[in-house]
Design a protein around this motif. Structure first.
Motif, PDB file in Angstrom:
ATOM      1  N   ASN A   1      30.407  58.084  59.667  1.00 46.29           N
ATOM      2  CA  ASN A   1      31.813  57.766  59.952  1.00 46.29           C
ATOM      3  C   ASN A   1      32.685  57.568  58.709  1.00 46.29           C
ATOM      4  N   CYS A   2      32.085  57.508  57.516  1.00 41.32           N
ATOM      5  CA  CYS A   2      32.859  57.133  56.329  1.00 41.32           C
ATOM      6  C   CYS A   2      33.964  58.139  56.004  1.00 41.32           C
ATOM      7  N   ILE A   3      33.676  59.436  56.141  1.00 41.49           N
ATOM      8  CA  ILE A   3      34.696  60.447  55.813  1.00 41.49           C
ATOM      9  C   ILE A   3      35.887  60.334  56.749  1.00 41.49           C
ATOM     10  N   ASP A   4      35.603  60.162  58.042  1.00 42.06           N
ATOM     11  CA  ASP A   4      36.694  60.034  59.018  1.00 42.06           C
ATOM     12  C   ASP A   4      37.515  58.767  58.778  1.00 42.06           C
ATOM     13  N   ILE A   5      36.859  57.681  58.410  1.00 44.03           N
ATOM     14  CA  ILE A   5      37.573  56.423  58.148  1.00 44.03           C
ATOM     15  C   ILE A   5      38.461  56.558  56.914  1.00 44.03           C
ATOM     16  N   ILE A   6      37.929  57.137  55.853  1.00 42.20           N
ATOM     17  CA  ILE A   6      38.708  57.301  54.625  1.00 42.20           C
ATOM     18  C   ILE A   6      39.904  58.223  54.852  1.00 42.20           C
ATOM     19  N   GLU A   7      39.695  59.311  55.593  1.00 38.10           N
ATOM     20  CA  GLU A   7      40.802  60.218  55.908  1.00 38.10           C
ATOM     21  C   GLU A   7      41.855  59.528  56.759  1.00 38.10           C
ATOM     22  N   LEU A   8      41.399  58.702  57.694  1.00 36.22           N
ATOM     23  CA  LEU A   8      42.315  57.968  58.560  1.00 36.22           C
ATOM     24  C   LEU A   8      43.232  57.065  57.733  1.00 36.22           C
ATOM     25  N   PHE A   9      42.678  56.369  56.765  1.00 33.15           N
ATOM     26  CA  PHE A   9      43.471  55.431  55.966  1.00 33.15           C
ATOM     27  C   PHE A   9      44.327  56.154  54.924  1.00 33.15           C
ATOM     28  N   ASN A  10      43.813  57.218  54.352  1.00 31.14           N
ATOM     29  CA  ASN A  10      44.639  58.013  53.431  1.00 31.14           C
ATOM     30  C   ASN A  10      45.829  58.626  54.161  1.00 31.14           C
ATOM     31  N   ASP A  11      45.596  59.114  55.370  1.00 32.89           N
ATOM     32  CA  ASP A  11      46.691  59.666  56.180  1.00 32.89           C
ATOM     33  C   ASP A  11      47.710  58.586  56.518  1.00 32.89           C
ATOM     34  N   ALA A  12      47.225  57.372  56.774  1.00 34.65           N
ATOM     35  CA  ALA A  12      48.131  56.270  57.100  1.00 34.65           C
ATOM     36  C   ALA A  12      49.044  55.951  55.916  1.00 34.65           C
ATOM     37  N   ILE A  13      48.482  55.926  54.704  1.00 31.37           N
ATOM     38  CA  ILE A  13      49.298  55.698  53.503  1.00 31.37           C
ATOM     39  C   ILE A  13      50.333  56.803  53.350  1.00 31.37           C
ATOM     40  N   TYR A  14      49.901  58.039  53.578  1.00 28.90           N
ATOM     41  CA  TYR A  14      50.805  59.194  53.483  1.00 28.90           C
ATOM     42  C   TYR A  14      51.983  59.043  54.447  1.00 28.90           C
ATOM     43  N   HIS A  15      51.702  58.644  55.670  1.00 29.36           N
ATOM     44  CA  HIS A  15      52.763  58.539  56.671  1.00 29.36           C
ATOM     45  C   HIS A  15      53.652  57.319  56.434  1.00 29.36           C
TER      46      HIS A  15
ATOM     47  N   LYS B   1      41.799  53.992  66.648  1.00 29.36           N
ATOM     48  CA  LYS B   1      40.863  55.003  66.144  1.00 29.36           C
ATOM     49  C   LYS B   1      39.730  54.342  65.365  1.00 29.36           C
ATOM     50  N   LEU B   2      40.064  53.303  64.596  1.00 29.87           N
ATOM     51  CA  LEU B   2      39.041  52.611  63.819  1.00 29.87           C
ATOM     52  C   LEU B   2      38.036  51.921  64.736  1.00 29.87           C
ATOM     53  N   THR B   3      38.518  51.391  65.851  1.00 28.79           N
ATOM     54  CA  THR B   3      37.619  50.746  66.829  1.00 28.79           C
ATOM     55  C   THR B   3      36.523  51.705  67.262  1.00 28.79           C
ATOM     56  N   LYS B   4      36.902  52.948  67.525  1.00 28.33           N
ATOM     57  CA  LYS B   4      35.906  53.957  67.922  1.00 28.33           C
ATOM     58  C   LYS B   4      34.978  54.312  66.765  1.00 28.33           C
ATOM     59  N   LEU B   5      35.549  54.466  65.569  1.00 30.44           N
ATOM     60  CA  LEU B   5      34.746  54.896  64.421  1.00 30.44           C
ATOM     61  C   LEU B   5      33.721  53.835  64.017  1.00 30.44           C
ATOM     62  N   LEU B   6      34.073  52.568  64.145  1.00 26.88           N
ATOM     63  CA  LEU B   6      33.129  51.508  63.790  1.00 26.88           C
ATOM     64  C   LEU B   6      31.939  51.454  64.741  1.00 26.88           C
ATOM     65  N   ARG B   7      32.120  52.031  65.923  1.00 25.15           N
ATOM     66  CA  ARG B   7      31.034  52.031  66.910  1.00 25.15           C
ATOM     67  C   ARG B   7      30.115  53.242  66.779  1.00 25.15           C
ATOM     68  N   VAL B   8      30.492  54.176  65.882  1.00 27.69           N
ATOM     69  CA  VAL B   8      29.630  55.342  65.652  1.00 27.69           C
ATOM     70  C   VAL B   8      28.357  54.884  64.977  1.00 27.69           C
TER      71      VAL B   8
ATOM     72  N   MET C   1      39.074  43.767  61.217  1.00 25.34           N
ATOM     73  CA  MET C   1      37.776  44.353  61.496  1.00 25.34           C
ATOM     74  C   MET C   1      37.081  43.640  62.656  1.00 25.34           C
ATOM     75  N   ARG C   2      37.196  42.324  62.709  1.00 26.70           N
ATOM     76  CA  ARG C   2      36.542  41.579  63.793  1.00 26.70           C
ATOM     77  C   ARG C   2      37.149  41.943  65.144  1.00 26.70           C
ATOM     78  N   MET C   3      38.473  42.102  65.189  1.00 24.92           N
ATOM     79  CA  MET C   3      39.110  42.513  66.441  1.00 24.92           C
ATOM     80  C   MET C   3      38.718  43.940  66.800  1.00 24.92           C
ATOM     81  N   GLY C   4      38.545  44.793  65.783  1.00 24.26           N
ATOM     82  CA  GLY C   4      38.132  46.162  66.030  1.00 24.26           C
ATOM     83  C   GLY C   4      36.737  46.254  66.601  1.00 24.26           C
TER      84      GLY C   4
END
Length: 382
Positions: free
Chosen positions: A338-352, A369-376, A266-269
């Motif tokens: 941003n929470c919905i997009d972040i949760i979908e991003l991580f759920n998709d990552a687990i799926y893949h 992608k998370l770097t951008k979402l954290l800046r929203v 998270m800090r690097m993001g």
């Protein structure tokens, strides 16, 4: 394994015992419960109770010839199927029978309370995806075509039926619907939505819920000599999961690693440290697929706790003291925008990850992608 060795679930035990004593044993049952709930030891204890030669009204005797063999998981009428993959010794056509010694050792050592990554480590399959292949179904049909040796019932316990593929599942449909006489199937599952519907529809549900806090606190104080305050703290974090509770006590390094790995990420993001994120992705790709999924699930846990911190009742938070300090600064960046997009991003990552995506590419993609979402920024309320 006896019912008395299982943490909590007194009502489930009573209902299972009643089905035996009243002659209402269903031939195909689904023991559904989350990780660490105890559904596997419950299934084994149930099978042992059925076969016990001197059962009481509340448990198997533990001393008869049948119980002694069940304690060693070596009864000739007790069979197991579980997800497998090739390793250095078994290089082709992996099926459960080729790993039965490792399985018995793990179940006995952990008293039935373990996870898929624990099995993967025991079988030394590295980062290969564990599945129940079609060859396994052929083995099941062969095994169940034989008569019982000693017990009244031949019992087939299938751990993680979520790992059946379509081909392997279809081969079992007929025998599940019309099994040989005195045959008992027990499917021990964790997520009913991942079970092939045609398998699910042919089983009777036995729900094994999370372990109640009072029961978990009691066993932690008795078994690990903890104070009530220590046991209560661990129970709050474990959320009804005895596996998690034990790992917190016995080997907290995994949780500490996930926490350290996540906070570094998270800090690097936040500062968009792209070279650092590339290195992070390379590190994460070496964890092995099951641990990668665990880590991503841990990340979702922190995002959930962040939302509770921002919008809910903080008494519902289930975090350690370190996580709580981190959330004070991190939580405001996880919000409605941003929470919905972040949760979908991580759920998709687990799926893949489950479908063998390249982990290095996947983690880098998620990182950017998370770097951008954290800046929203959260919209201001006018």
């Amino acid at each position: 394994m006896q019912f008395k060795e299982i943490v909590g679930h007194s009502e489930v035990k009573k209902r299972l015992i009643a089905t035996v004593n009243e002659g209402r044993i269903s031939h195909a049952q689904l023991f559904l419960g989350g990780e660490g709930s105890g559904n596997l030891p419950m299934a084994i204890a149930y099978a042992q109770y059925i076969a016990c030669e001197n059962k009481s009204d509340n448990d198997s005797c533990g001393n008869c010839s049948s119980c002694v063999k069940f304690e060693k998981l070596a009864h000739p009428d007790l069979h197991f199927v579980f997800p497998v993959a090739t390793n250095k010794s078994i290089k082709k056509d992996p099926v459960s029978s080729k790993f039965i010694n490792e399985w018995r050792e793990l179940v006995i050592e952990k008293k039935g309370y373990f996870t898929l990554p624990d099995l993967q480590e025991k079988l030394a399959t590295e980062n290969k995806q564990l599945i129940i292949p079609k060859d396994e179904s052929v083995e099941i049909l062969k095994t169940l075509s034989l008569k019982t040796y000693e017990a009244e019932y031949k019992t087939m316990i299938i751990w993680y039926p979520e790992k059946f593929n379509i081909s392997s599942a279809n081969k079992l449909l007929k025998i599940l619907e019309e099994p040989p006489n005195k045959t008992l199937f027990i499917l021990v599952a964790h997520d009913s939505e991942q079970i092939i519907p045609t398998i699910l529809s042919r089983t009777q549900l036995v729900k094994v819920d999370k372990i109640k806090d009072a029961d978990l606190i009691s066993v932690l104080t008795d078994k690990f000599n903890l104070t009530e305050n220590q046991a209560t703290s661990i129970t709050s974090f474990a959320d009804g999961n005895f596996v998690t509770a034990q790992k917190i006590i016995e080997e907290s390094s995994a949780e500490e690693f996930f926490y350290s790995h996540f906070t570094k990420w998270m800090r690097m993001g936040f500062v968009a440290d792209v070279p650092g994120l590339i290195n992070f992705s390379e590190e994460s790709s070496k964890l092995g697929r099951e641990k990668q999924k665990q880590f991503l699930s841990y990340s979702l846990h922190i995002f959930r706790e962040s939302l509770i911190q921002n919008y809910g009742d903080t008494s519902l938070n289930r975090v350690s003291s370190n996580e709580n300090k981190f959330l004070e600064k991190f939580a405001p960046f996880i919000h409605g925008a941003n929470c919905i997009d972040i949760i979908e991003l991580f759920n998709d990552a687990i799926y893949h990850i489950e479908r063998n995506a390249n982990p290095k590419i996947l983690f880098l993609d998620v990182s950017l992608k998370l770097t951008k979402l954290l800046r929203v920024k959260q919209p201001e309320i006018s």
